[in-house]
Design a protein around this motif. Sequence first.
Motif, short mmCIF file in Angstrom:
data_model
loop_
_atom_site.label_atom_id
_atom_site.label_comp_id
_atom_site.label_asym_id
_atom_site.label_seq_id
_atom_site.Cartn_x
_atom_site.Cartn_y
_atom_site.Cartn_z
N THR A 77 0.85 -1.18 0.00
CA THR A 77 0.00 0.00 0.00
C THR A 77 0.89 1.23 0.00
OG1 THR A 77 -1.66 -1.15 1.30
CG2 THR A 77 -1.83 1.24 1.22
N THR A 78 0.60 2.16 -0.88
CA THR A 78 1.38 3.39 -0.98
C THR A 78 0.45 4.58 -0.81
OG1 THR A 78 2.92 2.34 -2.50
CG2 THR A 78 2.92 4.74 -2.44
N ARG A 79 0.84 5.52 0.02
CA ARG A 79 0.09 6.76 0.22
C ARG A 79 0.97 7.91 -0.22
NH1 ARG A 79 -4.96 6.43 3.21
NH2 ARG A 79 -4.72 8.60 2.81
N VAL A 80 0.42 8.82 -0.97
CA VAL A 80 1.17 9.99 -1.43
C VAL A 80 0.40 11.22 -1.01
CG1 VAL A 80 2.13 11.19 -3.41
CG2 VAL A 80 2.04 8.69 -3.41
N GLN A 81 1.08 12.12 -0.33
CA GLN A 81 0.45 13.34 0.13
C GLN A 81 1.50 14.43 0.18
OE1 GLN A 81 -1.80 12.82 3.71
NE2 GLN A 81 -2.16 15.00 3.99
N SER A 82 1.08 15.67 -0.04
CA SER A 82 2.04 16.77 0.01
C SER A 82 1.50 17.92 0.84
CB SER A 82 2.38 17.26 -1.40
OG SER A 82 1.23 17.77 -2.02
N SER A 83 2.43 18.70 1.38
CA SER A 83 2.09 19.87 2.17
C SER A 83 3.34 20.73 2.30
CB SER A 83 1.59 19.47 3.56
OG SER A 83 1.37 20.63 4.35
N ASN A 136 -1.08 -3.71 8.54
CA ASN A 136 -0.23 -3.77 9.72
C ASN A 136 0.35 -2.39 9.99
OD1 ASN A 136 1.46 -4.41 11.80
ND2 ASN A 136 2.37 -6.17 10.79
N VAL A 137 -0.35 -1.61 10.80
CA VAL A 137 0.05 -0.23 11.08
C VAL A 137 1.40 -0.19 11.79
CG1 VAL A 137 -0.61 1.89 12.26
CG2 VAL A 137 -2.34 0.53 11.11
N SER A 138 1.73 -1.22 12.56
CA SER A 138 2.99 -1.22 13.31
C SER A 138 4.22 -1.30 12.40
CB SER A 138 3.02 -2.37 14.31
OG SER A 138 3.05 -3.61 13.65
N THR A 139 4.04 -1.71 11.16
CA THR A 139 5.18 -1.76 10.23
C THR A 139 5.15 -0.62 9.22
OG1 THR A 139 4.01 -3.22 8.70
CG2 THR A 139 5.35 -4.27 10.42
N THR A 140 4.29 0.37 9.47
CA THR A 140 4.15 1.49 8.55
C THR A 140 5.35 2.43 8.68
OG1 THR A 140 1.76 1.37 8.64
CG2 THR A 140 2.70 3.46 7.94
N ASN A 141 5.85 2.88 7.55
CA ASN A 141 6.97 3.82 7.52
C ASN A 141 6.61 5.04 6.69
OD1 ASN A 141 9.20 2.29 8.86
ND2 ASN A 141 8.69 0.83 7.24
N TYR A 142 7.19 6.16 7.05
CA TYR A 142 7.04 7.40 6.29
C TYR A 142 8.36 7.74 5.64
CZ TYR A 142 2.84 8.29 9.09
OH TYR A 142 1.62 8.21 9.68
N ILE A 143 8.28 8.27 4.44
CA ILE A 143 9.46 8.79 3.77
C ILE A 143 9.13 10.22 3.38
CG2 ILE A 143 11.04 8.61 1.82
CD1 ILE A 143 10.33 5.64 1.66
N LEU A 144 9.93 11.15 3.85
CA LEU A 144 9.71 12.55 3.58
C LEU A 144 10.67 13.01 2.49
CD1 LEU A 144 8.24 15.16 4.39
CD2 LEU A 144 10.04 15.53 6.09
N PHE A 145 10.12 13.51 1.40
CA PHE A 145 10.93 14.02 0.31
C PHE A 145 10.82 15.54 0.32
CE2 PHE A 145 9.66 9.80 -1.08
CZ PHE A 145 10.87 9.27 -1.52
N ARG A 146 11.93 16.20 0.08
CA ARG A 146 11.95 17.66 0.01
C ARG A 146 12.71 18.08 -1.23
NH1 ARG A 146 12.94 19.90 6.06
NH2 ARG A 146 11.64 18.37 7.10
N LYS A 147 12.35 19.27 -1.70
CA LYS A 147 13.12 19.83 -2.80
C LYS A 147 14.47 20.26 -2.30
CE LYS A 147 9.25 21.67 -5.41
NZ LYS A 147 8.66 22.91 -5.97
#
Length: 71
Positions: free
Chosen positions: A20-26, A55-66
């Motif tokens: 599952t992939t989630r893409v969001q920007s702010s 499995n929420v316990s194995t969820t990771n975030y990756i933050l990309f910046r310009k």
Amino acid sequence: MIYLEIKRKPVKTILFGDDTTRVQSSNITEALYKSMNEQLQILEDWFKANKFSLNVSTTNYILFRKKEEKK
């Protein structure tokens, strides 16, 4: 194998196989984390309602910046 794409502003969700992939920007990092956590709860509820598991316990975030421009 399942491919499902859910588009709800401001988040795009892609389910493919067992990933599952989630893409969001702010522009505001704190708001982004808060929103992603809220959206993760919504996604978890959707999974349960449709007899899937997340499995929420194995969820990771990756933050990309310009990359900042050098002055």
